[in-house]
Enzyme design. Structure first.
Site, PDB file in Angstrom:
ATOM      1  NE  ARG A 231      -3.567   0.070   1.920  1.00 45.06           N
ATOM      2  CZ  ARG A 231      -4.296  -0.751   2.662  1.00 45.06           C
ATOM      3  NH1 ARG A 231      -4.306  -0.613   3.976  1.00 45.06           N
ATOM      4  NH2 ARG A 231      -5.024  -1.683   2.129  1.00 45.06           N
ATOM      5  CE1 TYR A 232       0.367   4.318   4.326  1.00 40.29           C
ATOM      6  CE2 TYR A 232       0.507   2.052   5.109  1.00 40.29           C
ATOM      7  CZ  TYR A 232      -0.086   3.293   5.161  1.00 40.29           C
ATOM      8  OH  TYR A 232      -1.104   3.527   6.023  1.00 40.29           O
TER       9      TYR A 232
ATOM     10  NE  ARG B 121       5.105   2.382   6.156  1.00 42.36           N
ATOM     11  CZ  ARG B 121       4.791   3.523   5.551  1.00 42.36           C
ATOM     12  NH1 ARG B 121       5.408   3.907   4.471  1.00 42.36           N
ATOM     13  NH2 ARG B 121       3.806   4.261   6.032  1.00 42.36           N
TER      14      ARG B 121
ATOM     15  CB  CYS C 207      -4.244 -15.898  16.380  1.00 41.37           C
ATOM     16  SG  CYS C 207      -4.039 -14.634  15.120  1.00 41.37           S
TER      17      CYS C 207
ATOM     18  CB  CYS D  45      -8.528 -10.272  19.019  1.00 41.14           C
ATOM     19  SG  CYS D  45      -6.837 -10.506  19.565  1.00 41.14           S
TER      20      CYS D  45
ATOM     21  CB  CYS E  86      -9.509 -10.013  14.638  1.00 38.57           C
ATOM     22  SG  CYS E  86      -8.268 -10.165  13.344  1.00 38.57           S
TER      23      CYS E  86
ATOM     24  NE  ARG F   7      -4.735  -8.012   8.164  1.00 39.45           N
ATOM     25  CZ  ARG F   7      -3.671  -7.686   8.897  1.00 39.45           C
ATOM     26  NH1 ARG F   7      -3.192  -8.514   9.801  1.00 39.45           N
ATOM     27  NH2 ARG F   7      -3.072  -6.536   8.702  1.00 39.45           N
TER      28      ARG F   7
ATOM     29  CG  ASP G 182      -9.952  -1.357  10.977  1.00 42.35           C
ATOM     30  OD1 ASP G 182      -9.745  -0.139  10.851  1.00 42.35           O
ATOM     31  OD2 ASP G 182      -9.061  -2.211  11.007  1.00 42.35           O
TER      32      ASP G 182
ATOM     33  CG  ASP H 201      -5.725   1.165   8.475  1.00 41.62           C
ATOM     34  OD1 ASP H 201      -5.561   1.737   7.376  1.00 41.62           O
ATOM     35  OD2 ASP H 201      -5.039   0.199   8.835  1.00 41.62           O
TER      36      ASP H 201
ATOM     37  CE  LYS I  25      -1.306   1.098  10.348  1.00 39.44           C
ATOM     38  NZ  LYS I  25      -0.835   0.529   9.062  1.00 39.44           N
TER      39      LYS I  25
HETATM   40  C1  LIG Z   1      -0.041  -0.457   8.899  1.00 38.33           C
HETATM   41  C2  LIG Z   1       0.438  -0.890   7.630  1.00 38.33           C
HETATM   42  C3  LIG Z   1       1.778  -0.740   7.271  1.00 38.33           C
HETATM   43  C4  LIG Z   1       2.794  -0.125   8.208  1.00 38.33           C
HETATM   44  O1  LIG Z   1       2.484   1.204   8.454  1.00 38.33           O
HETATM   45  P1  LIG Z   1       3.367   2.072   9.438  1.00 38.33           P
HETATM   46  O2  LIG Z   1       2.588   3.331   9.607  1.00 38.33           O
HETATM   47  O3  LIG Z   1       4.677   2.250   8.775  1.00 38.33           O
HETATM   48  O4  LIG Z   1       3.506   1.306  10.717  1.00 38.33           O
HETATM   49  C5  LIG Z   1       2.163  -1.140   6.017  1.00 38.33           C
HETATM   50  N1  LIG Z   1       1.281  -1.664   5.142  1.00 38.33           N
HETATM   51  C6  LIG Z   1      -0.021  -1.814   5.448  1.00 38.33           C
HETATM   52  C7  LIG Z   1      -0.944  -2.384   4.433  1.00 38.33           C
HETATM   53  C8  LIG Z   1      -0.487  -1.439   6.703  1.00 38.33           C
HETATM   54  O5  LIG Z   1      -1.784  -1.592   7.018  1.00 38.33           O
END
Ligand SMILES: *Cc1c(COP(=O)(O)O)cnc(C)c1O
Ligand code: SF4
Length: 439
Positions: free
Chosen positions: A121-122, A125, A134, A138, A141, A143, A302, A339, A346
């Site tokens: 997504r980002y 990362r 798990c 939870c 959750c 998911r 969520d 989120d 987020k």
């Molecule tokens: C939360 C999340 C991350 C990591 O986000 P950070 O703000 O860097 O902790 C990366 N990818 C996805 C899809 C996420 O939901």
């Protein structure tokens, strides 16, 4: 309220196991996790009435139940209905209640999935789902739709394909192992996985998101920790929601990880009837930092299906931050984030501290309500950036600045990109412009 058949506390009921060496064996804990209502009733010495049992059964058909004996032993049977451990782990028929806003995959993790197991997504990362199970499920959750679905257990082959994607995508510098719980994997598989990821030159850090220190602290064995510390820089993010979860066993697990040099973070979910209280949250963050855990995120619950009874208003989160910021250590304050649905990611939400602004002065208020000002400098020579660092007085070696283009709002702020506005895809005015009848 369920009928109690005795007044024995759960701790007494599980005492027999606790005194045996098995209690501290994480595999025993998983093998003996509670998956059905009758076992739960027997261990807690309670009995639900027939109607409730029927409703609970229906809930379990949709969302599985699993509670480790350790986590179960933290339940206060005398205050079951309000108990934060019970509410987080035991199903409620309210999970079957669907709301207009509920979604199967509100965060669009599947839409943003490039290969099975990866959500990208980002820019730099990825989220890497390495396990689908798990030790404790939870009830809140996000998911819920996926965890416990034992039809999909990523094996070395599937994990390998995801690793291949990361290898071929040089922008990825941060890999976040998630699930399910990554620590459900064996030490050997984890060691293999971390080794493979570390071989990739552009992967700078790896993080593991796990609830084990909370629900099964005995998973944090010496051999696990010794293996993990070979793979630095490794960050661990855990998930305490309530101060009652920080037990002696949890503290021991956290100390082992911290002693092995792993920076520890915590994410909490804001949950109605569990921790939607500034005083509870303050107690939690204080206990966390005492145990060398930095509160990282506080999540707004969520819009996943079956969570409506856990959701608070956003105002509750802001109220909690209002009573943390300034009142306690800066590093004890998590970022409160929503989120956003559809994969927007987020988004941080905060109380407002900036009250007004003029050409050379800002008006601020602090946590006490004091209204104050900050005089801006008269002699600041603004840096107009053309992204040509060779002509710039600031010291930046270009090889350290490897991102290429400005993204999103950054684009609007930049001096190099001529974009002046970001227009939603569904904009009526722009549609009219494009659909002008030919003259
Ligand atoms: C939360 C999340 C991350 C990591 O986000 P950070 O703000 O860097 O902790 C990366 N990818 C996805 C899809 C996420 O939901
Ligand atoms: S501070 Fe208020 S909301 Fe929090 S536990 Fe006490 S009474 Fe409940």
């Amino acid at each position: 309220m369920p009928k109690k058949s005795g007044t024995k506390k759960i701790t007494e009921l599980v005492q027999k196991e606790k005194t045996s060496s098995n209690w501290y064996n994480w595999k025993w804990q998983i093998q003996n996790a509670i998956h059905d209502i009758p076992s739960f009733e027997k261990l807690l010495g309670i009995k639900f009435d027939e109607a409730k049992t029927k409703d609970l059964q229906k809930t379990l058909e949709k969302f599985p139940l699993s509670i480790t004996p350790y986590y179960l032993s933290l339940i206060d049977v005398d205050n079951l209905e309000n108990d934060p451990i019970y509410k987080q782990s035991f199903p409620s028929p309210a999970e079957l209640q669907m709301e207009r806003c509920d979604m199967k995959d509100p965060l669009a993790e599947e839409k943003d999935s490039t290969v099975p197991g990866i959500t990208h997504r980002y820019p730099d990362r990825v989220l890497f789902h390495v396990s689908n199970v798990c030790s404790m499920y939870c009830r809140f959750c996000t998911r819920k739709r996926k965890v416990g679905d034992t039809d999909f257990i990523p094996d070395k082959n599937i994990l390998g394909q995801a690793i291949q994607y990361i290898r071929q995508t040089p922008q990825i510098r941060d890999v976040l192992l998630s699930g399910g719980d990554p620590l459900m994997l064996s030490d050997d598989i984890l060691d293999w996985l971390l080794t493979e990821l570390q071989k990739i030159p552009h992967v700078e850090i790896i993080r593991i998101g796990t609830r084990m220190p909370v629900v099964l602290p005995y998973r944090i064995t010496d051999s696990l920790v010794n293996m993990l510390k070979k793979h630095h820089p490794l960050w661990i993010n855990t998930h305490f929601n309530h101060p009652r979860e920080i037990t002696q066993s949890a503290r021991t697990a956290l100390a082992k990880l911290a002693d092995a040099g792993m920076p520890l973070g915590n994410q909490s979910v804001l949950l109605a009837g569990i921790n939607d209280c500034p005083r509870i949250m303050k107690a939690l963050v204080h206990k966390l930092v005492k145990n060398r855990v930095r509160p990282y995120y506080l999540y707004q619950c969520d819009l996943s299906e079956g969570l409506s009874h856990f959701r608070t208003r956003v105002g509750k989160g802001i109220e909690i931050l209002e009573s943390l910021i300034g009142h306690t250590s800066g590093f004890a304050v998590p970022s409160y984030v929503i989120d956003a649905p559809g994969g927007a990611g987020k988004i941080p939400v905060m109380p407002n501290y900036l009250i007004s602004w003029t050409t050379n002065k800002v008006v601020l208020r602090n946590y006490e309500g004091v209204i104050t000002t900050y005089q801006e400098p008269d002699n600041y020579a603004p840096v107009f950036c053309d992204r040509n660092c060779d002509n710039c007085k600031l010291e930046l070696h270009l090889k350290d600045a490897n991102e290429d283009k400005a993204i999103g709002i950054e684009k609007l702020l930049s001096n190099t990109d001529s974009t002046t506005s970001l227009v939603p895809r569904e904009n009526e005015r722009f549609k009219r412009r494009n659909n002008k009848p030919n003259k």
